[in-house]
Design a protein around this motif. Sequence first.
Motif, PDB file in Angstrom:
ATOM      1  N   LYS A  35       0.838  -1.202   0.000  1.00  0.00           N
ATOM      2  CA  LYS A  35       0.000   0.000   0.000  1.00  0.00           C
ATOM      3  C   LYS A  35       0.873   1.252   0.000  1.00  0.00           C
ATOM      4  CE  LYS A  35      -3.681  -2.346   2.602  1.00  0.00           C
ATOM      5  NZ  LYS A  35      -4.511  -2.328   3.833  1.00  0.00           N
ATOM      6  N   GLU A  36       0.344   2.318  -0.563  1.00  0.00           N
ATOM      7  CA  GLU A  36       1.033   3.609  -0.513  1.00  0.00           C
ATOM      8  C   GLU A  36       1.131   4.082   0.930  1.00  0.00           C
ATOM      9  OE1 GLU A  36      -1.177   6.200  -3.071  1.00  0.00           O
ATOM     10  OE2 GLU A  36      -0.379   5.280  -4.898  1.00  0.00           O
ATOM     11  N   PRO A  37       2.166   4.863   1.258  1.00  0.00           N
ATOM     12  CA  PRO A  37       3.126   5.515   0.362  1.00  0.00           C
ATOM     13  C   PRO A  37       4.379   4.692   0.059  1.00  0.00           C
ATOM     14  CG  PRO A  37       3.444   6.343   2.566  1.00  0.00           C
ATOM     15  CD  PRO A  37       2.299   5.360   2.644  1.00  0.00           C
ATOM     16  N   PHE A  38       4.406   3.416   0.465  1.00  0.00           N
ATOM     17  CA  PHE A  38       5.565   2.575   0.164  1.00  0.00           C
ATOM     18  C   PHE A  38       5.660   2.344  -1.341  1.00  0.00           C
ATOM     19  CE2 PHE A  38       4.242   1.515   4.466  1.00  0.00           C
ATOM     20  CZ  PHE A  38       5.445   1.545   5.160  1.00  0.00           C
ATOM     21  N   ARG A  39       6.886   2.196  -1.847  1.00  0.00           N
ATOM     22  CA  ARG A  39       7.101   1.900  -3.258  1.00  0.00           C
ATOM     23  C   ARG A  39       7.870   0.591  -3.391  1.00  0.00           C
ATOM     24  NH1 ARG A  39      10.575   6.196  -5.921  1.00  0.00           N
ATOM     25  NH2 ARG A  39      12.335   4.948  -5.196  1.00  0.00           N
ATOM     26  N   ILE A  40       7.305  -0.327  -4.160  1.00  0.00           N
ATOM     27  CA  ILE A  40       7.991  -1.570  -4.494  1.00  0.00           C
ATOM     28  C   ILE A  40       8.717  -1.367  -5.813  1.00  0.00           C
ATOM     29  CG2 ILE A  40       7.753  -4.028  -4.971  1.00  0.00           C
ATOM     30  CD1 ILE A  40       6.989  -3.347  -2.143  1.00  0.00           C
ATOM     31  N   SER A  41      10.007  -1.624  -5.828  1.00  0.00           N
ATOM     32  CA  SER A  41      10.814  -1.487  -7.041  1.00  0.00           C
ATOM     33  C   SER A  41      11.517  -2.802  -7.338  1.00  0.00           C
ATOM     34  CB  SER A  41      11.864  -0.387  -6.870  1.00  0.00           C
ATOM     35  OG  SER A  41      11.260   0.868  -6.648  1.00  0.00           O
ATOM     36  N   GLY A  42      11.942  -2.957  -8.602  1.00  0.00           N
ATOM     37  CA  GLY A  42      12.753  -4.087  -8.985  1.00  0.00           C
ATOM     38  C   GLY A  42      11.995  -5.310  -9.451  1.00  0.00           C
ATOM     39  N   LEU A  43      10.665  -5.270  -9.410  1.00  0.00           N
ATOM     40  CA  LEU A  43       9.828  -6.380  -9.866  1.00  0.00           C
ATOM     41  C   LEU A  43       8.983  -5.844 -11.011  1.00  0.00           C
ATOM     42  CD1 LEU A  43       8.777  -7.725  -6.349  1.00  0.00           C
ATOM     43  CD2 LEU A  43      10.702  -8.483  -7.755  1.00  0.00           C
ATOM     44  N   ALA A  44       9.350  -6.197 -12.231  1.00  0.00           N
ATOM     45  CA  ALA A  44       8.832  -5.511 -13.411  1.00  0.00           C
ATOM     46  C   ALA A  44       7.332  -5.655 -13.609  1.00  0.00           C
ATOM     47  CB  ALA A  44       9.568  -6.011 -14.658  1.00  0.00           C
ATOM     48  N   TRP A  45       6.744  -6.745 -13.122  1.00  0.00           N
ATOM     49  CA  TRP A  45       5.322  -6.975 -13.323  1.00  0.00           C
ATOM     50  C   TRP A  45       4.507  -6.719 -12.046  1.00  0.00           C
ATOM     51  CZ3 TRP A  45       9.072  -9.382 -16.072  1.00  0.00           C
ATOM     52  CH2 TRP A  45       8.922  -9.422 -17.454  1.00  0.00           C
ATOM     53  N   PHE A  46       5.115  -6.090 -11.066  1.00  0.00           N
ATOM     54  CA  PHE A  46       4.446  -5.911  -9.777  1.00  0.00           C
ATOM     55  C   PHE A  46       3.206  -5.024  -9.876  1.00  0.00           C
ATOM     56  CE2 PHE A  46       3.735  -3.498  -5.893  1.00  0.00           C
ATOM     57  CZ  PHE A  46       3.518  -4.525  -4.990  1.00  0.00           C
ATOM     58  N   LYS A  47       3.289  -3.949 -10.631  1.00  0.00           N
ATOM     59  CA  LYS A  47       2.170  -3.009 -10.699  1.00  0.00           C
ATOM     60  C   LYS A  47       0.898  -3.680 -11.192  1.00  0.00           C
ATOM     61  CE  LYS A  47       4.970   1.150 -11.335  1.00  0.00           C
ATOM     62  NZ  LYS A  47       5.308   2.275 -12.248  1.00  0.00           N
ATOM     63  N   GLU A  48       1.041  -4.619 -12.125  1.00  0.00           N
ATOM     64  CA  GLU A  48      -0.129  -5.289 -12.671  1.00  0.00           C
ATOM     65  C   GLU A  48      -0.601  -6.441 -11.786  1.00  0.00           C
ATOM     66  OE1 GLU A  48       2.705  -4.838 -14.398  1.00  0.00           O
ATOM     67  OE2 GLU A  48       2.079  -3.135 -15.637  1.00  0.00           O
ATOM     68  N   GLU A  49       0.331  -7.182 -11.177  1.00  0.00           N
ATOM     69  CA  GLU A  49      -0.038  -8.428 -10.509  1.00  0.00           C
ATOM     70  C   GLU A  49      -0.003  -8.345  -8.986  1.00  0.00           C
ATOM     71  OE1 GLU A  49       2.245 -11.582 -12.264  1.00  0.00           O
ATOM     72  OE2 GLU A  49       1.092 -11.448 -14.132  1.00  0.00           O
ATOM     73  N   ARG A  50       0.702  -7.369  -8.442  1.00  0.00           N
ATOM     74  CA  ARG A  50       0.721  -7.118  -6.996  1.00  0.00           C
ATOM     75  C   ARG A  50       1.219  -8.304  -6.182  1.00  0.00           C
ATOM     76  NH1 ARG A  50       0.909  -2.036  -6.369  1.00  0.00           N
ATOM     77  NH2 ARG A  50       0.078  -2.192  -4.246  1.00  0.00           N
ATOM     78  N   ILE A  51       2.170  -9.039  -6.721  1.00  0.00           N
ATOM     79  CA  ILE A  51       2.809 -10.119  -5.974  1.00  0.00           C
ATOM     80  C   ILE A  51       4.312  -9.983  -6.120  1.00  0.00           C
ATOM     81  CG2 ILE A  51       0.856 -11.696  -6.253  1.00  0.00           C
ATOM     82  CD1 ILE A  51       2.524 -13.207  -8.304  1.00  0.00           C
ATOM     83  N   TYR A  52       5.019 -10.594  -5.191  1.00  0.00           N
ATOM     84  CA  TYR A  52       6.477 -10.512  -5.181  1.00  0.00           C
ATOM     85  C   TYR A  52       7.041 -11.597  -6.105  1.00  0.00           C
ATOM     86  CZ  TYR A  52       5.356  -7.881  -0.937  1.00  0.00           C
ATOM     87  OH  TYR A  52       4.829  -6.986  -0.027  1.00  0.00           O
ATOM     88  N   ARG A  53       7.191 -11.251  -7.364  1.00  0.00           N
ATOM     89  CA  ARG A  53       7.643 -12.217  -8.372  1.00  0.00           C
ATOM     90  C   ARG A  53       8.314 -11.460  -9.512  1.00  0.00           C
ATOM     91  NH1 ARG A  53       6.856 -17.384 -10.795  1.00  0.00           N
ATOM     92  NH2 ARG A  53       6.384 -17.232 -13.022  1.00  0.00           N
TER      93      ARG A  53
END
Length: 372
Positions: A35-53
Amino acid sequence: MEKQDREAVSPHQLDPNMKIENGTTDGLTWYSPLKEPFRISGLAWFKEERIYRRLPVSPSYKIPTPVDNLANCTSGGQIHFRTNSRNISVRIRLAGGSSMYHMPATGECGMDAYFGGPGHWLFAGTASFKTGEPEYESRLFLCDSSEWRSFILNMPLYKGVKEIEIGLDQGAEVLPPEAYVSDKQIIFYGTSITQGGCAARPGMSYTNILSRRIHQEFINLGFSGNGKGEPELAHLITQIDNPACFIIDYESNSGGTEAYRKTLPEFIRILRAAYEEVPIILVSRFPYAAEAYKPELLQGRLERRDFQSDLIQKLTEAGDHRLTFVDGASLMSSRTDEATVDGVHPTDFGFMQMADNLEPVLRQVLASVEND
């Protein structure tokens, strides 16, 4: 003389600095980095799938089962945020516990933290936990003052992550991290060395080191033992929007010189067909320790090095001026046998050398695009 019974040496009991001292995490407020305001980086498909992969859950191209499994390892995954909390703790649920013999559990399954902000990142702490445990709770940072600080939390290099929570002081505030200098992503494709084997903690893989020096998003697509240059992987990589640069470094998994001659030109062709102007850096394998007594290893590496260099020269002469070749022998400033765990996989010392020597090349390539 009668033998004395002595207990087996237990460093955790004899040395207080080696104890698992997580400190109390009671009274903290726990947040989901999803959840915002945290930013997940380095996982190219994270924005679409919302999983750590690291790859899509259902790829549009068929990929080998080992690659599909390794994509669950979160190498390169990062959590960015700013807070005035004095305490930074994590709760994490993994796909399994540590099991590697030549890589510390802190690198395989652990998380570490950096604070300071772009251009000024400093190490803050590493998770401590019992080896083999699939879940742990650990404090990464604690200080006396509640100043505003920027943080990066690096995810495990060799294990899947099912859930993460971040614990902060009650009443502490959280703000978004500093924006990247560019929305373009720097994408690495390679082997176990790219994935981070065998860094002592996540922040010491060479791609994570570089990500602290160049304030852009880095994507780590290193697949241990399985970076083989399949065209399906190249096609998947082209689905990543807005790449700044591709770094190809899979020679050590290529299957030998003849196999590499077949896969590499096609891999480059697929990337170039999708992105005509995006720079491609091709990195050859650095010398392995066994080359000192196995001349066939040295000969094979030199054959592939020359093949890669010649390929880049031919493609450049044909009109592609966004190609750069890096001789892997230049990545280590000192003896490679002393910078690895097993003659192949770098220690933190080895990874730091790789980052030091690749950084100026990467900066020059990125600058050449900006200046056009």
